[in-house]
Design a protein around this motif. Structure first.
Motif, mmCIF file in Angstrom:
data_model
loop_
_atom_site.group_PDB
_atom_site.id
_atom_site.type_symbol
_atom_site.label_atom_id
_atom_site.label_comp_id
_atom_site.label_asym_id
_atom_site.label_seq_id
_atom_site.Cartn_x
_atom_site.Cartn_y
_atom_site.Cartn_z
ATOM 1 N N THR A 56 46.629 55.046 36.245
ATOM 2 C CA THR A 56 45.883 56.273 35.952
ATOM 3 C C THR A 56 44.396 56.011 35.742
ATOM 4 O OG1 THR A 56 46.469 56.014 33.608
ATOM 5 C CG2 THR A 56 47.903 57.399 34.963
ATOM 6 N N ARG A 57 44.046 54.864 35.137
ATOM 7 C CA ARG A 57 42.649 54.468 34.928
ATOM 8 C C ARG A 57 42.516 52.989 35.304
ATOM 9 N NH1 ARG A 57 42.551 59.143 34.543
ATOM 10 N NH2 ARG A 57 41.583 60.473 32.943
ATOM 11 N N PRO A 58 42.582 52.656 36.589
ATOM 12 C CA PRO A 58 42.650 51.239 36.978
ATOM 13 C C PRO A 58 41.396 50.441 36.621
ATOM 14 C CG PRO A 58 42.391 52.643 38.912
ATOM 15 C CD PRO A 58 42.656 53.547 37.766
ATOM 16 N N LEU A 59 40.211 51.008 36.853
ATOM 17 C CA LEU A 59 38.990 50.243 36.593
ATOM 18 C C LEU A 59 38.787 49.953 35.105
ATOM 19 C CD1 LEU A 59 36.669 48.909 38.058
ATOM 20 C CD2 LEU A 59 35.357 51.031 37.823
ATOM 21 N N PRO A 60 38.888 50.927 34.189
ATOM 22 C CA PRO A 60 38.804 50.583 32.760
ATOM 23 C C PRO A 60 39.911 49.629 32.319
ATOM 24 C CG PRO A 60 38.486 52.936 33.081
ATOM 25 C CD PRO A 60 38.944 52.391 34.384
ATOM 26 N N CYS A 61 41.090 49.793 32.875
ATOM 27 C CA CYS A 61 42.200 48.910 32.522
ATOM 28 C C CYS A 61 41.882 47.467 32.880
ATOM 29 C CB CYS A 61 43.473 49.378 33.218
ATOM 30 S SG CYS A 61 44.842 48.204 33.152
ATOM 31 N N ALA A 89 47.346 38.369 34.457
ATOM 32 C CA ALA A 89 46.588 37.943 35.635
ATOM 33 C C ALA A 89 47.275 38.383 36.924
ATOM 34 C CB ALA A 89 46.408 36.433 35.609
ATOM 35 N N LEU A 90 48.605 38.244 36.998
ATOM 36 C CA LEU A 90 49.334 38.626 38.211
ATOM 37 C C LEU A 90 49.365 40.144 38.384
ATOM 38 C CD1 LEU A 90 52.314 36.099 38.073
ATOM 39 C CD2 LEU A 90 50.186 35.928 39.372
ATOM 40 N N VAL A 91 49.597 40.873 37.286
ATOM 41 C CA VAL A 91 49.587 42.342 37.384
ATOM 42 C C VAL A 91 48.191 42.839 37.748
ATOM 43 C CG1 VAL A 91 49.941 44.482 36.107
ATOM 44 C CG2 VAL A 91 51.526 42.580 35.805
ATOM 45 N N ALA A 92 47.161 42.212 37.204
ATOM 46 C CA ALA A 92 45.792 42.604 37.540
ATOM 47 C C ALA A 92 45.492 42.341 39.014
ATOM 48 C CB ALA A 92 44.806 41.862 36.645
ATOM 49 N N SER A 93 46.009 41.229 39.562
ATOM 50 C CA SER A 93 45.803 40.932 40.988
ATOM 51 C C SER A 93 46.433 42.016 41.854
ATOM 52 C CB SER A 93 46.400 39.565 41.324
ATOM 53 O OG SER A 93 45.815 38.549 40.540
ATOM 54 N N TYR A 94 47.638 42.401 41.497
ATOM 55 C CA TYR A 94 48.333 43.463 42.255
ATOM 56 C C TYR A 94 47.604 44.797 42.115
ATOM 57 C CZ TYR A 94 52.029 46.804 43.452
ATOM 58 O OH TYR A 94 52.745 47.828 44.001
ATOM 59 N N THR A 95 47.222 45.149 40.902
ATOM 60 C CA THR A 95 46.598 46.449 40.650
ATOM 61 C C THR A 95 45.227 46.556 41.306
ATOM 62 O OG1 THR A 95 47.764 46.554 38.529
ATOM 63 C CG2 THR A 95 45.883 48.027 38.823
ATOM 64 N N ALA A 96 44.456 45.483 41.295
ATOM 65 C CA ALA A 96 43.112 45.527 41.877
ATOM 66 C C ALA A 96 43.157 45.898 43.351
ATOM 67 C CB ALA A 96 42.416 44.182 41.682
ATOM 68 N N GLN A 97 44.130 45.366 44.093
ATOM 69 C CA GLN A 97 44.208 45.652 45.523
ATOM 70 C C GLN A 97 44.926 46.962 45.819
ATOM 71 O OE1 GLN A 97 42.479 43.724 47.602
ATOM 72 N NE2 GLN A 97 41.913 42.600 45.749
ATOM 73 N N ALA A 98 45.794 47.384 44.908
ATOM 74 C CA ALA A 98 46.573 48.595 45.164
ATOM 75 C C ALA A 98 45.860 49.865 44.721
ATOM 76 C CB ALA A 98 47.932 48.504 44.461
#
Length: 439
Positions: A69-74, A100-109
């Motif tokens: 819902t708020r990927p960049l602030p997250c 770190a792994l969830v952030a990698s997935y979320t950044a690209q998705a």
């Protein structure tokens, strides 16, 4: 775009998850927090470090709740928390790896294009920093082993980034398919609306033709009956009978056409008039007072019945047949209106792929104005001069739309229409050529 009703429990769960993103991410965050608690290294932490570990784990999982819902602030909050964790503790823990792994997935998705590249570079940098900052007592001091650990961390980051990329592209493709389906649905609705407008325009033309034909006959019969009532009552009775019959037929046709304009009602089963109805039309105007002669050269094609091929006989489309009927009908209505009981010749010349329609009626000579008669060359002899072209309200009628309607009908088939006086024969002539293509 409406989604079809899911058939399986998995389909229902998937649809529910798409509509409740925050709840799903909260459940995953709770799972990751439980993993952090199960892998809590209490033996190597003192009281302060334990409280810091608990607080950082809770903050990281709370940030992960808003990852979609708020990927960049997250991701910004996760970066700060993970950097603080690396600086505070001297050993890797479960929250670092999971976040770190969830952030990698979320950044690209979830992130837009510029931020995806920035996030990937920062994650690779953070992974290398986290591995290289581990003290030798927790990880070998061998440089090659440390570099292999860094490469393993980068591989994990790249793998989860690739999964996020696949997820984003899959979502974008699904959105494109949905948008395309919505555009097709909108286009189909527009085509239906345009087809409805075309049909209503056609119905309006049909109503004009019916009304013009019926009213001309009724007015002519009423005028004739009014003047014949005293001298020949039987002719007045016949005129009234014709008015009654024409009125009933016209009311039935108008009722059928107006039924199409009502939403939700089907079209009547009665076929549109055509060439086969011309003898009945001629008889009707003959009863109205016109002296009509119907002549046909050649044989009219049969109505189109779906047969195609080079060996199939020539067929007459329904639209062309209706156009011929309406041209003759309008011409006879004008002849009755302007020439009274004059002689009319209706001539149809059939040839492969076309028909020529000629309707000619005699034009009366102008009567001198001194005699008190109208100077109109079309005045019928049975109608007083004062009534020619007069509107019941007292004013003169404006130009009608019958000629325009005939031109439009003939023009739809790529044909030609000629209307005017023929000085050589002293007649008023309507000539229409209606072509068509054999199926």
């Amino acid at each position: 775009m409406p989604v079809p009703f899911p058939r399986t429990l998995l389909d229902r769960a998937t649809l529910w998850a798409r509509g409740h993103v925050l709840a799903v991410d909260a459940c995953w965050a709770a799972v990751w927090f439980g993993m952090s608690m199960l892998t809590w290294p209490r033996a190597s932490f003192d009281a302060t470090e334990s409280w810091v570990y608990l607080a950082v784990s809770a903050a990281c999982c709370a940030a992960l709740v808003t990852r979609r819902t708020r990927p960049l602030p997250c991701l910004a909050a996760l970066g700060i928390l993970l950097a603080f964790h690396i600086l505070w503790f001297d050993q890797p823990t479960t929250p670092v790896g999971v976040c770190a792994l969830v952030a990698s997935y979320t950044a690209q998705a979830e992130l837009p294009r510029p931020w995806r590249a920035i996030g990937f570079v920062l994650l690779l940098t953070g992974a290398a920093w986290a591995v290289l900052s581990i003290p030798p007592d927790h990880l070998s001091a061998d440089l090659e082993l440390r570099l292999n650990s860094v490469l393993s961390a980068w591989t994990a980051v790249a793998l989860f980034s690739l999964l996020g990329t696949f997820r984003r592209r899959n979502r974008e493709e699904f959105a494109r398919v949905v948008e395309h389906a919505q555009l097709l649905e909108t286009q189909r609705e527009q085509e239906v609306r345009l087809a409805t407008l075309d049909e209503r325009t056609r119905i309006a033309r049909e109503m004009h033709d019916i009304l013009a034909h019926s009213l001309n006959v009724i007015v002519a019969q009423a005028d004739g009956g009014r003047y014949a009532a005293s001298a020949a009552p039987e002719r007045a009775v016949a005129a009234l009978s014709t008015i009654s019959q024409v009125g009933r037929e016209s009311a039935a046709e108008l009722h059928q056409l107006l039924g199409v304009l009502r939403d939700g009602e089907g079209r009547g089963a009665a076929p549109a008039p055509g060439v086969g109805d011309l003898p009945g039309l001629v008889d009707e105007y003959h009863r109205a007072g016109l002296r009509i002669r119907l002549v046909q050269h050649g044989r009219p094609p049969a109505p189109r019945d779906g047969r195609t091929g080079p060996t199939a006989p020539s067929t007459l489309p329904t639209t062309a047949s209706l156009t011929v009927y309406r041209v003759v009908q309008e011409s006879l209505a004008n002849a009755l209106k302007h020439a009274g009981t004059a002689a009319v010749r209706v001539e149809l010349t059939w040839s492969p792929g076309r028909v020529e329609v000629v309707v000619a009626n005699a034009v009366r000579e102008a009567v001198p104005a001194a005699s008190g008669a109208s100077t109109s060359p079309y005045a019928p002899p049975s109608v007083p001069p004062s009534t020619v072209g007069a509107h019941p309200g007292g004013g003169r009628r404006g130009p009608g739309h019958g000629l325009v309607g005939m031109r439009e009908r003939v023009g739809l088939h790529g044909g030609t229409l000629e209307v005017g006086a023929d000085d050589a024969t002293g007649t008023w002539r309507v000539r229409a050529v209606v072509p068509w293509e054999d199926a």
